[in-house]
Scaffold this active site. Structure first.
Site, PDB file in Angstrom:
ATOM      1  N   ILE A   1       0.835  -1.206   0.000  1.00  0.00           N
ATOM      2  CA  ILE A   1       0.000   0.000   0.000  1.00  0.00           C
ATOM      3  C   ILE A   1       0.873   1.261   0.000  1.00  0.00           C
ATOM      4  O   ILE A   1       0.643   2.194  -0.778  1.00  0.00           O
ATOM      5  CB  ILE A   1      -0.952   0.010   1.227  1.00  0.00           C
ATOM      6  CG1 ILE A   1      -1.930  -1.168   1.157  1.00  0.00           C
ATOM      7  CG2 ILE A   1      -1.722   1.330   1.301  1.00  0.00           C
ATOM      8  CD1 ILE A   1      -2.809  -1.326   2.389  1.00  0.00           C
TER       9      ILE A   1
ATOM     10  N   GLU B   1     -13.847  -0.039  16.045  1.00  0.00           N
ATOM     11  CA  GLU B   1     -14.691  -0.046  14.836  1.00  0.00           C
ATOM     12  C   GLU B   1     -15.930  -0.890  15.077  1.00  0.00           C
ATOM     13  O   GLU B   1     -15.807  -2.014  15.581  1.00  0.00           O
ATOM     14  CB  GLU B   1     -13.885  -0.566  13.646  1.00  0.00           C
ATOM     15  CG  GLU B   1     -12.745   0.371  13.303  1.00  0.00           C
ATOM     16  CD  GLU B   1     -11.983  -0.022  12.030  1.00  0.00           C
ATOM     17  OE1 GLU B   1     -12.333  -1.028  11.392  1.00  0.00           O
ATOM     18  OE2 GLU B   1     -11.035   0.699  11.688  1.00  0.00           O
TER      19      GLU B   1
ATOM     20  N   HIS C   1     -13.790   2.415   7.152  1.00  0.00           N
ATOM     21  CA  HIS C   1     -12.953   1.260   6.797  1.00  0.00           C
ATOM     22  C   HIS C   1     -13.397   0.646   5.459  1.00  0.00           C
ATOM     23  O   HIS C   1     -13.752  -0.531   5.389  1.00  0.00           O
ATOM     24  CB  HIS C   1     -12.972   0.201   7.905  1.00  0.00           C
ATOM     25  CG  HIS C   1     -11.818  -0.752   7.824  1.00  0.00           C
ATOM     26  ND1 HIS C   1     -11.222  -1.309   8.922  1.00  0.00           N
ATOM     27  CD2 HIS C   1     -11.145  -1.260   6.750  1.00  0.00           C
ATOM     28  CE1 HIS C   1     -10.242  -2.118   8.552  1.00  0.00           C
ATOM     29  NE2 HIS C   1     -10.179  -2.107   7.216  1.00  0.00           N
TER      30      HIS C   1
ATOM     31  N   ILE D   1      -4.780   4.753   6.740  1.00  0.00           N
ATOM     32  CA  ILE D   1      -5.584   3.742   6.051  1.00  0.00           C
ATOM     33  C   ILE D   1      -5.172   2.335   6.499  1.00  0.00           C
ATOM     34  O   ILE D   1      -5.630   1.362   5.921  1.00  0.00           O
ATOM     35  CB  ILE D   1      -5.470   3.852   4.501  1.00  0.00           C
ATOM     36  CG1 ILE D   1      -4.044   4.026   4.037  1.00  0.00           C
ATOM     37  CG2 ILE D   1      -6.300   5.020   3.981  1.00  0.00           C
ATOM     38  CD1 ILE D   1      -3.130   2.931   4.242  1.00  0.00           C
TER      39      ILE D   1
ATOM     40  N   ARG E   1      -4.417   0.759  10.317  1.00  0.00           N
ATOM     41  CA  ARG E   1      -5.212   0.323  11.469  1.00  0.00           C
ATOM     42  C   ARG E   1      -5.246   1.456  12.498  1.00  0.00           C
ATOM     43  O   ARG E   1      -4.206   2.095  12.754  1.00  0.00           O
ATOM     44  CB  ARG E   1      -4.604  -0.916  12.134  1.00  0.00           C
ATOM     45  CG  ARG E   1      -4.811  -2.209  11.368  1.00  0.00           C
ATOM     46  CD  ARG E   1      -6.269  -2.676  11.337  1.00  0.00           C
ATOM     47  NE  ARG E   1      -6.398  -3.956  10.667  1.00  0.00           N
ATOM     48  CZ  ARG E   1      -6.722  -4.112   9.382  1.00  0.00           C
ATOM     49  NH1 ARG E   1      -6.964  -3.065   8.615  1.00  0.00           N
ATOM     50  NH2 ARG E   1      -6.826  -5.332   8.859  1.00  0.00           N
TER      51      ARG E   1
END
Ligand SMILES: NC(=O)C1=CN([C@@H]2O[C@H](COP(=O)(O)OP(=O)(O)OC[C@H]3O[C@@H](n4cnc5c(N)ncnc54)[C@H](O)[C@@H]3O)[C@@H](O)[C@H]2O)C=CC1
Ligand SMILES: O=C(O)C(=O)CO
Length: 300
Positions: free
Chosen positions: A144, A248, A266, A217, A219
């Protein structure tokens, strides 16, 4: 023929995953013959669950993260762990860039002003930050992080990155000191592996400064979220774009009156294409496990 028992935890609506060959069970279960479990990294399979499943030999993660699994404990119990390596990095990088643009250009505040009939020309919201020319620090230069860096080049950002070790093949400048990277950066994008503890401390947030922007993006557990909210409220931090949170779903009330933020629930890895690839990855890892073949994508 009896089907093998397969634990799915939490009960997931797994995208086009065909599980007819398995006897699917959910937690809690008193079945002792479960040899494989499918989970998502942010929930995971606890050590207590591992202890209750004497035959468990594989934990197969739908998605990339493995943060909900004690990898050392799984290894001690000889349990293989797999994940969906590189199934969604391009999509997550798109979201990171989207959040950067949204925060720099005030999309969230602009939309609020428009929807609340508060649009007063000539400038509906205060002047915004131009993206081109800003300094981007990438924390975690994996699939990523590198995809974010490549996209950011096209937007004219200057890029440096931090990670546990330099990579000879890296196409961007390495900064081995995280506080220094935060000090240097206008925008700090968090793309580190999600099981690293709270690496984005109050001091890192402070170093980013009153015009700085934090993008996360990876955790929520990587960031001191209380310190982040306090810094945004006091103006010690300029803005934040967050796809992931300490808890979350994050309670909406927690973000009331927190300025200069764009928040997404998320959704980074949530494209149809990535979810489909994730399902295929799970099925192939399961097939190989039961066939006694080398697993497709064991956690490195
Ligand atoms: N928002 C979302 O929907 C998604 C979030 N994720 C999260 O993003 C994380 C990264 O995903 P990928 O890039 O695909 O994984 P990856 O394994 O390709 O890259 C992770 C990188 O983090 C680096 N790293 C490890 N410890 C670090 C530390 N303490 N500080 C800085 N860097 C560190 C590693 O060297 C590696 O380069 C995943 O672990 C997961 O938690 C992944 C997919 C979707
Ligand atoms: O792949 C992951 O780790 C995710 O967070 C999916 O959204």
């Amino acid at each position: 023929m009896t089907k093998p028992a397969l634990l799915i935890h939490p009960p997931l609506g797994l995208f086009e995953m065909r599980l007819a060959d398995y006897d699917v069970v959910h937690w809690p279960t008193d079945r002792k013959d479960v040899r494989a479990a499918v989970t998502i990294g942010s929930v995971g399979i606890s050590n207590a669950m591992i202890d209750a499943l004497p035959e468990l030999g594989a934990i197969v993660c739908f998605g990339v993260g493995v943060d909900g699994i004690d990898l050392a404990y799984a290894a001690k119990r000889n349990i293989a762990v797999t994940h969906g390596r590189e199934i969604n990095h391009e999509d997550v990088a798109d979201v990171a860039i989207g959040l950067m643009i949204a925060v720099c250009r005030g999309f969230t505040e602009g939309e609020r002003v428009l929807r609340e009939n508060r649009w007063a020309p000539p400038l509906a919201i205060p002047p915004q930050r131009r993206l081109r020319g800003r300094k981007l620090g990438v924390v975690g230069y994996g699939a990523i992080g590198q995809s974010i860096a490549h996209r950011a080049e096209a937007f004219g950002l200057e890029i440096k990155w931090f990670g546990p070790r330099a990579k000879p093949e890296a196409q961007h400048a390495y900064e081995p000191d995280l506080p220094k990277l935060a000090e240097w950066s206008d925008i700090l994008a968090i793309a580190a592996r999600g099981d690293q503890g709270r690496i984005i401390t109050a001091d890192i947030i402070k170093a980013l400064g009153s015009d700085g922007i934090l993008i996360n993006i990876s955790r929520g557990s990587l960031v001191d979220e209380d310190a982040l909210i306090a810094a945004l409220k006091s103006g010690a931090l300029g803005g934040a774009g967050l796809d992931v949170f300490q808890e979350e779903p994050t309670p909406a009330v927690r973000w009331e009156n927190v300025p200069n933020t764009t928040l997404t629930p998320h959704l980074g890895g949530g494209t149809r294409e990535a979810l489909y690839a994730g399902s295929q990855n799970v099925m192939e890892n399961l097939r190989r496990f039961y066939a006694g073949e080398p697993l497709l994508t064991p956690v490195a």
